[in-house]
Scaffold this motif. Structure first.
Motif, mmCIF file in Angstrom:
data_model
loop_
_atom_site.group_PDB
_atom_site.id
_atom_site.type_symbol
_atom_site.label_atom_id
_atom_site.label_comp_id
_atom_site.label_asym_id
_atom_site.label_seq_id
_atom_site.Cartn_x
_atom_site.Cartn_y
_atom_site.Cartn_z
ATOM 1 N N ARG A 146 -5.976 14.373 -9.750
ATOM 2 C CA ARG A 146 -6.919 14.741 -10.458
ATOM 3 C C ARG A 146 -8.211 14.726 -9.618
ATOM 4 O O ARG A 146 -9.013 15.319 -9.778
ATOM 5 C CB ARG A 146 -7.047 13.468 -11.762
ATOM 6 N N LEU A 147 -8.287 13.683 -8.845
ATOM 7 C CA LEU A 147 -9.577 13.642 -7.656
ATOM 8 C C LEU A 147 -9.269 15.086 -6.900
ATOM 9 O O LEU A 147 -10.445 15.639 -6.485
ATOM 10 C CB LEU A 147 -9.106 12.342 -6.795
ATOM 11 N N HIS A 148 -8.239 15.314 -6.512
ATOM 12 C CA HIS A 148 -8.042 16.730 -5.811
ATOM 13 C C HIS A 148 -8.551 17.841 -6.671
ATOM 14 O O HIS A 148 -9.424 18.835 -6.275
ATOM 15 C CB HIS A 148 -6.755 16.926 -5.325
ATOM 16 N N HIS A 185 -3.574 0.255 -12.520
ATOM 17 C CA HIS A 185 -3.619 1.693 -12.152
ATOM 18 C C HIS A 185 -4.812 2.351 -13.064
ATOM 19 O O HIS A 185 -5.712 3.265 -12.323
ATOM 20 C CB HIS A 185 -2.340 2.510 -12.595
ATOM 21 N N PRO A 213 -12.135 7.047 -18.010
ATOM 22 C CA PRO A 213 -11.045 7.864 -18.307
ATOM 23 C C PRO A 213 -9.820 7.023 -19.207
ATOM 24 O O PRO A 213 -9.211 7.537 -20.200
ATOM 25 C CB PRO A 213 -10.147 8.360 -16.916
ATOM 26 N N TYR A 240 -9.479 7.716 -0.906
ATOM 27 C CA TYR A 240 -8.564 7.377 -2.042
ATOM 28 C C TYR A 240 -7.425 6.661 -1.455
ATOM 29 O O TYR A 240 -6.849 5.564 -1.425
ATOM 30 C CB TYR A 240 -8.079 8.306 -2.858
ATOM 31 N N ALA A 253 0.897 -1.249 0.087
ATOM 32 C CA ALA A 253 -0.005 0.124 0.036
ATOM 33 C C ALA A 253 0.955 1.234 0.148
ATOM 34 O O ALA A 253 0.562 2.199 -0.569
ATOM 35 C CB ALA A 253 -1.119 0.019 1.148
ATOM 36 N N THR A 261 -3.325 10.078 -10.063
ATOM 37 C CA THR A 261 -5.025 9.901 -9.914
ATOM 38 C C THR A 261 -5.513 10.825 -8.764
ATOM 39 O O THR A 261 -6.374 11.499 -8.676
ATOM 40 C CB THR A 261 -5.152 8.487 -9.568
ATOM 41 N N ALA A 262 -4.519 10.868 -7.568
ATOM 42 C CA ALA A 262 -5.070 11.538 -6.576
ATOM 43 C C ALA A 262 -4.930 12.997 -6.630
ATOM 44 O O ALA A 262 -5.839 13.888 -6.199
ATOM 45 C CB ALA A 262 -3.884 11.265 -5.490
ATOM 46 N N LEU A 303 -10.694 17.746 -9.236
ATOM 47 C CA LEU A 303 -12.350 17.532 -9.287
ATOM 48 C C LEU A 303 -12.858 18.247 -7.959
ATOM 49 O O LEU A 303 -13.859 18.632 -8.242
ATOM 50 C CB LEU A 303 -12.573 16.235 -9.820
ATOM 51 N N HIS A 304 -12.375 17.665 -7.020
ATOM 52 C CA HIS A 304 -12.959 18.053 -5.548
ATOM 53 C C HIS A 304 -13.040 19.699 -5.360
ATOM 54 O O HIS A 304 -14.029 20.369 -4.940
ATOM 55 C CB HIS A 304 -12.080 17.400 -4.570
ATOM 56 N N GLN A 364 -8.103 4.249 -11.287
ATOM 57 C CA GLN A 364 -8.497 5.641 -11.628
ATOM 58 C C GLN A 364 -9.986 5.474 -12.000
ATOM 59 O O GLN A 364 -10.851 6.306 -11.577
ATOM 60 C CB GLN A 364 -7.798 5.933 -12.813
ATOM 61 N N ASP A 365 -10.391 4.556 -12.855
ATOM 62 C CA ASP A 365 -11.858 4.191 -13.149
ATOM 63 C C ASP A 365 -12.668 4.163 -11.860
ATOM 64 O O ASP A 365 -13.730 4.936 -11.812
ATOM 65 C CB ASP A 365 -12.051 2.846 -14.088
ATOM 66 N N LEU A 375 -12.832 7.644 -9.598
ATOM 67 C CA LEU A 375 -13.178 8.627 -10.494
ATOM 68 C C LEU A 375 -15.089 8.541 -10.579
ATOM 69 O O LEU A 375 -15.915 9.383 -10.665
ATOM 70 C CB LEU A 375 -12.922 8.978 -11.762
ATOM 71 N N PRO A 409 -5.367 1.478 -2.600
ATOM 72 C CA PRO A 409 -4.229 0.376 -2.533
ATOM 73 C C PRO A 409 -4.944 -1.155 -2.385
ATOM 74 O O PRO A 409 -4.387 -1.977 -3.141
ATOM 75 C CB PRO A 409 -3.411 0.476 -1.077
ATOM 76 N N PHE A 468 -16.438 9.273 -7.198
ATOM 77 C CA PHE A 468 -16.408 10.683 -7.159
ATOM 78 C C PHE A 468 -17.567 11.328 -7.887
ATOM 79 O O PHE A 468 -18.408 12.089 -7.500
ATOM 80 C CB PHE A 468 -15.197 11.424 -7.396
ATOM 81 N N PHE A 510 2.542 1.551 -3.323
ATOM 82 C CA PHE A 510 1.424 1.997 -4.500
ATOM 83 C C PHE A 510 1.281 3.669 -4.259
ATOM 84 O O PHE A 510 1.121 4.252 -5.102
ATOM 85 C CB PHE A 510 0.176 1.443 -4.238
ATOM 86 N N LEU A 511 0.893 4.154 -3.230
ATOM 87 C CA LEU A 511 0.644 5.598 -2.788
ATOM 88 C C LEU A 511 1.807 6.338 -3.246
ATOM 89 O O LEU A 511 1.711 7.669 -3.530
ATOM 90 C CB LEU A 511 0.130 5.707 -1.179
ATOM 91 N N SER A 521 3.834 5.803 -5.824
ATOM 92 C CA SER A 521 3.909 6.002 -7.141
ATOM 93 C C SER A 521 3.590 7.017 -7.900
ATOM 94 O O SER A 521 2.688 7.546 -7.468
ATOM 95 C CB SER A 521 3.355 4.573 -7.760
ATOM 96 N N TRP A 543 5.738 -5.467 -7.160
ATOM 97 C CA TRP A 543 4.504 -5.956 -6.194
ATOM 98 C C TRP A 543 4.294 -7.171 -6.103
ATOM 99 O O TRP A 543 4.590 -8.002 -7.101
ATOM 100 C CB TRP A 543 3.067 -5.191 -6.393
ATOM 101 N N GLU A 550 -10.439 12.194 -1.153
ATOM 102 C CA GLU A 550 -9.134 12.245 -1.199
ATOM 103 C C GLU A 550 -8.648 11.341 -0.181
ATOM 104 O O GLU A 550 -7.702 10.520 -0.123
ATOM 105 C CB GLU A 550 -8.175 13.300 -0.986
ATOM 106 N N GLU A 583 1.695 7.125 -10.766
ATOM 107 C CA GLU A 583 0.436 7.148 -11.454
ATOM 108 C C GLU A 583 -0.495 7.162 -10.361
ATOM 109 O O GLU A 583 -1.499 7.936 -10.603
ATOM 110 C CB GLU A 583 0.379 5.577 -11.831
ATOM 111 N N SER A 584 -0.242 6.755 -9.052
ATOM 112 C CA SER A 584 -1.084 7.145 -8.004
ATOM 113 C C SER A 584 -1.343 8.262 -7.573
ATOM 114 O O SER A 584 -2.463 9.192 -7.368
ATOM 115 C CB SER A 584 -0.752 6.141 -6.856
ATOM 116 N N ALA A 585 -0.211 9.383 -8.031
ATOM 117 C CA ALA A 585 -0.152 10.586 -7.452
ATOM 118 C C ALA A 585 -0.644 11.251 -8.447
ATOM 119 O O ALA A 585 -1.514 12.205 -8.300
ATOM 120 C CB ALA A 585 1.392 11.039 -7.454
#
Lengths: 252, 168
Positions: free
Chosen positions: A70-72, B37, A216, B15, A55, A67-68, A74-75, B41-42, B45, B20, B48, A58-59, A61, B98, B12, A63-65
């Motif tokens: 993008r969510l931020h 990944h 997406p 998330y 975990a 996505t995070a 949008l929020h 995302q899918d 999103l 994970p 959300f 992943f957080l 990485s 992983w 957030e 790619e995770s950053a």
């Protein structure tokens, strides 16, 4: 280095149970029972440690950053007091806006050439040249310096992007400008997009496509495939509408 | 929208807490970081954009198990993914860094099975064979009885035998 996971015993807990424990979703009684098992089971303790390490990795990485982030974004957009732009033409003077509104009301339905049959997506555009605004038509001649504004109507909600392939085969993203795609609800009326594009002087036919995709990742995949193939065809997970403009050579 | 609190965390925070888990399961099922990944995302999103699809249902973890499985099965079934997954199987591609419990061979054969199997049976196979869940837990995820899970497993086994006979 994490140790190898010992063999499973019948009392071992599942990944789901460990996930629920971490999320504090187990009842107090069940959580106590699981904790008691963990205290005496090397297998489950090792698994739990491995899951925690995975975990963290992943957080961390990129790619995770992404996505995070993008969510931020949008929020923040949702939290902001600025209403979601609908039918706003930021670059048109009031008089031209009135004219454009009349054009919208009086213009005939776009020709079938502005939609891909059966996809439920309709792409229309407006051309601003100087102070004059006109509704675009498929195959319309345009010039360098003309500014295009788009409107989309879609029978099915999804993630929208507008791409173009110009006369030199260069693929560009016209909309959105700061993120890969934007959610669009199903609508029976045209939804004006809040960005304008100024055309460059690359001559020849330019194809402009609105893609409304289910996810997406479908958008990202379609974009990659279009960049590789230069073909604006229907793709799985996406519905497409295409219009063409023909860039005239520069006037003397 | 109210400010996030312990009782009502923002997207957030959700998330960081749950992504994970989605990634781990997607990676185990699909076998590549890129696919996993994209599923993350899918899923988030969609959560959300449509939070009402979750509200009033089970705890978030069980909801995310369900939507992740659905998203992965869709990817396995999509024609455009099949040949790529086959290439990755041949090339021995897999997650980097992983732990994935399925070998490329096992994942390839699992995909071949899941891409044709009816959705409900495919879900049960994923939960039992990949997630190694107890029947009670599968029943919780599917919203059915434990007995029904047993019946679904029997149907999945019968379906698999039938497919294998056809392939011979």
């Amino acid at each position: 280095m994490l140790s190898k996971v010992p063999p499973r015993s019948s009392a071992c807990v599942s990944d789901l149970t460990l996930d629920q424990l971490e999320a504090a979703e187990l009842s107090s009684e069940r959580a106590r029972a699981v904790q008691a098992h963990l205290a005496g089971c090397r297998r489950c303790t090792t698994r739990r440690a491995r899951m925690a390490a995975d975990a963290r990795a992943f957080l961390a990485s990129s790619e995770s950053a992404a996505t995070a982030h993008r969510l931020h974004q949008l929020h923040r957009w949702r939290e902001s007091s600025v209403p979601r732009p609908r039918r706003t033409y930021g670059w048109i003077a009031a008089a031209a806006l009135a004219a454009a509104t009349v054009l919208l009301m009086l213009s005939p339905e776009p020709s079938d050439a502005t939609r891909t049959k059966g996809t439920g997506v309709v792409l229309t555009f407006f051309v601003k040249r100087g102070e004059s605004v006109s509704r675009g038509a498929d195959g319309m001649p345009v010039r360098a310096g003309d500014r295009l504004r788009f409107a989309v109507r879609t029978a099915h909600a999804g993630y929208l992007t507008v791409l173009s392939i110009d006369g030199a085969g260069v693929v560009s993203t016209y909309y959105p400008t700061s993120e890969p795609s934007v959610w669009i609800d199903a609508t029976t009326s045209e939804h004006a997009l809040d960005a304008a594009v100024e055309l460059d002087d690359t001559p020849g036919e330019e194809k402009i496509a609105a893609l409304v995709c289910d996810t997406p990742s479908d958008v990202a995949r379609a974009r990659r495939e279009i960049q590789a193939s230069r073909l604006l065809v229907d793709r799985e997970g996406c519905r497409t509408a295409v219009v063409r403009v023909v860039k005239e050579p520069p006037h003397p | 929208m109210p400010a996030p609190t312990a009782a009502n965390p923002g997207i957030e925070q959700l998330y960081r807490r749950h992504a994970p888990v989605v990634f781990r399961r997607a990676l185990r099922l699909l076998g590549t970081d890129a696919d996993a990944h994209e599923v993350v995302q899918d899923v988030f999103l969609a959560l959300f954009e449509k939070p009402n699809e979750f509200r009033g249902q089970s705890a978030l973890t069980t909801y995310l198990y369900s939507v992740t499985t659905h998203a992965c099965l869709n990817r396995i079934r999509q024609q455009k993914n099949r040949s790529r997954l086959l290439r990755e199987h041949v090339d021995g591609g897999g997650g980097q860094g992983w732990q994935t419990d399925l070998s490329p061979d096992q994942r390839y054969h699992l995909h071949r099975l899941l891409e044709r199997m009816p959705e409900q049976l495919a879900r049960v196979v994923v939960y039992v064979s990949v997630d190694e869940l107890e029947h009670e837990e599968v029943a919780q995820l599917l919203g059915c009885s434990r007995r029904q899970v047993g019946k679904l497993l029997a149907r999945a086994a019968a379906w698999t035998r039938c497919e294998e006979e056809r392939a011979c």
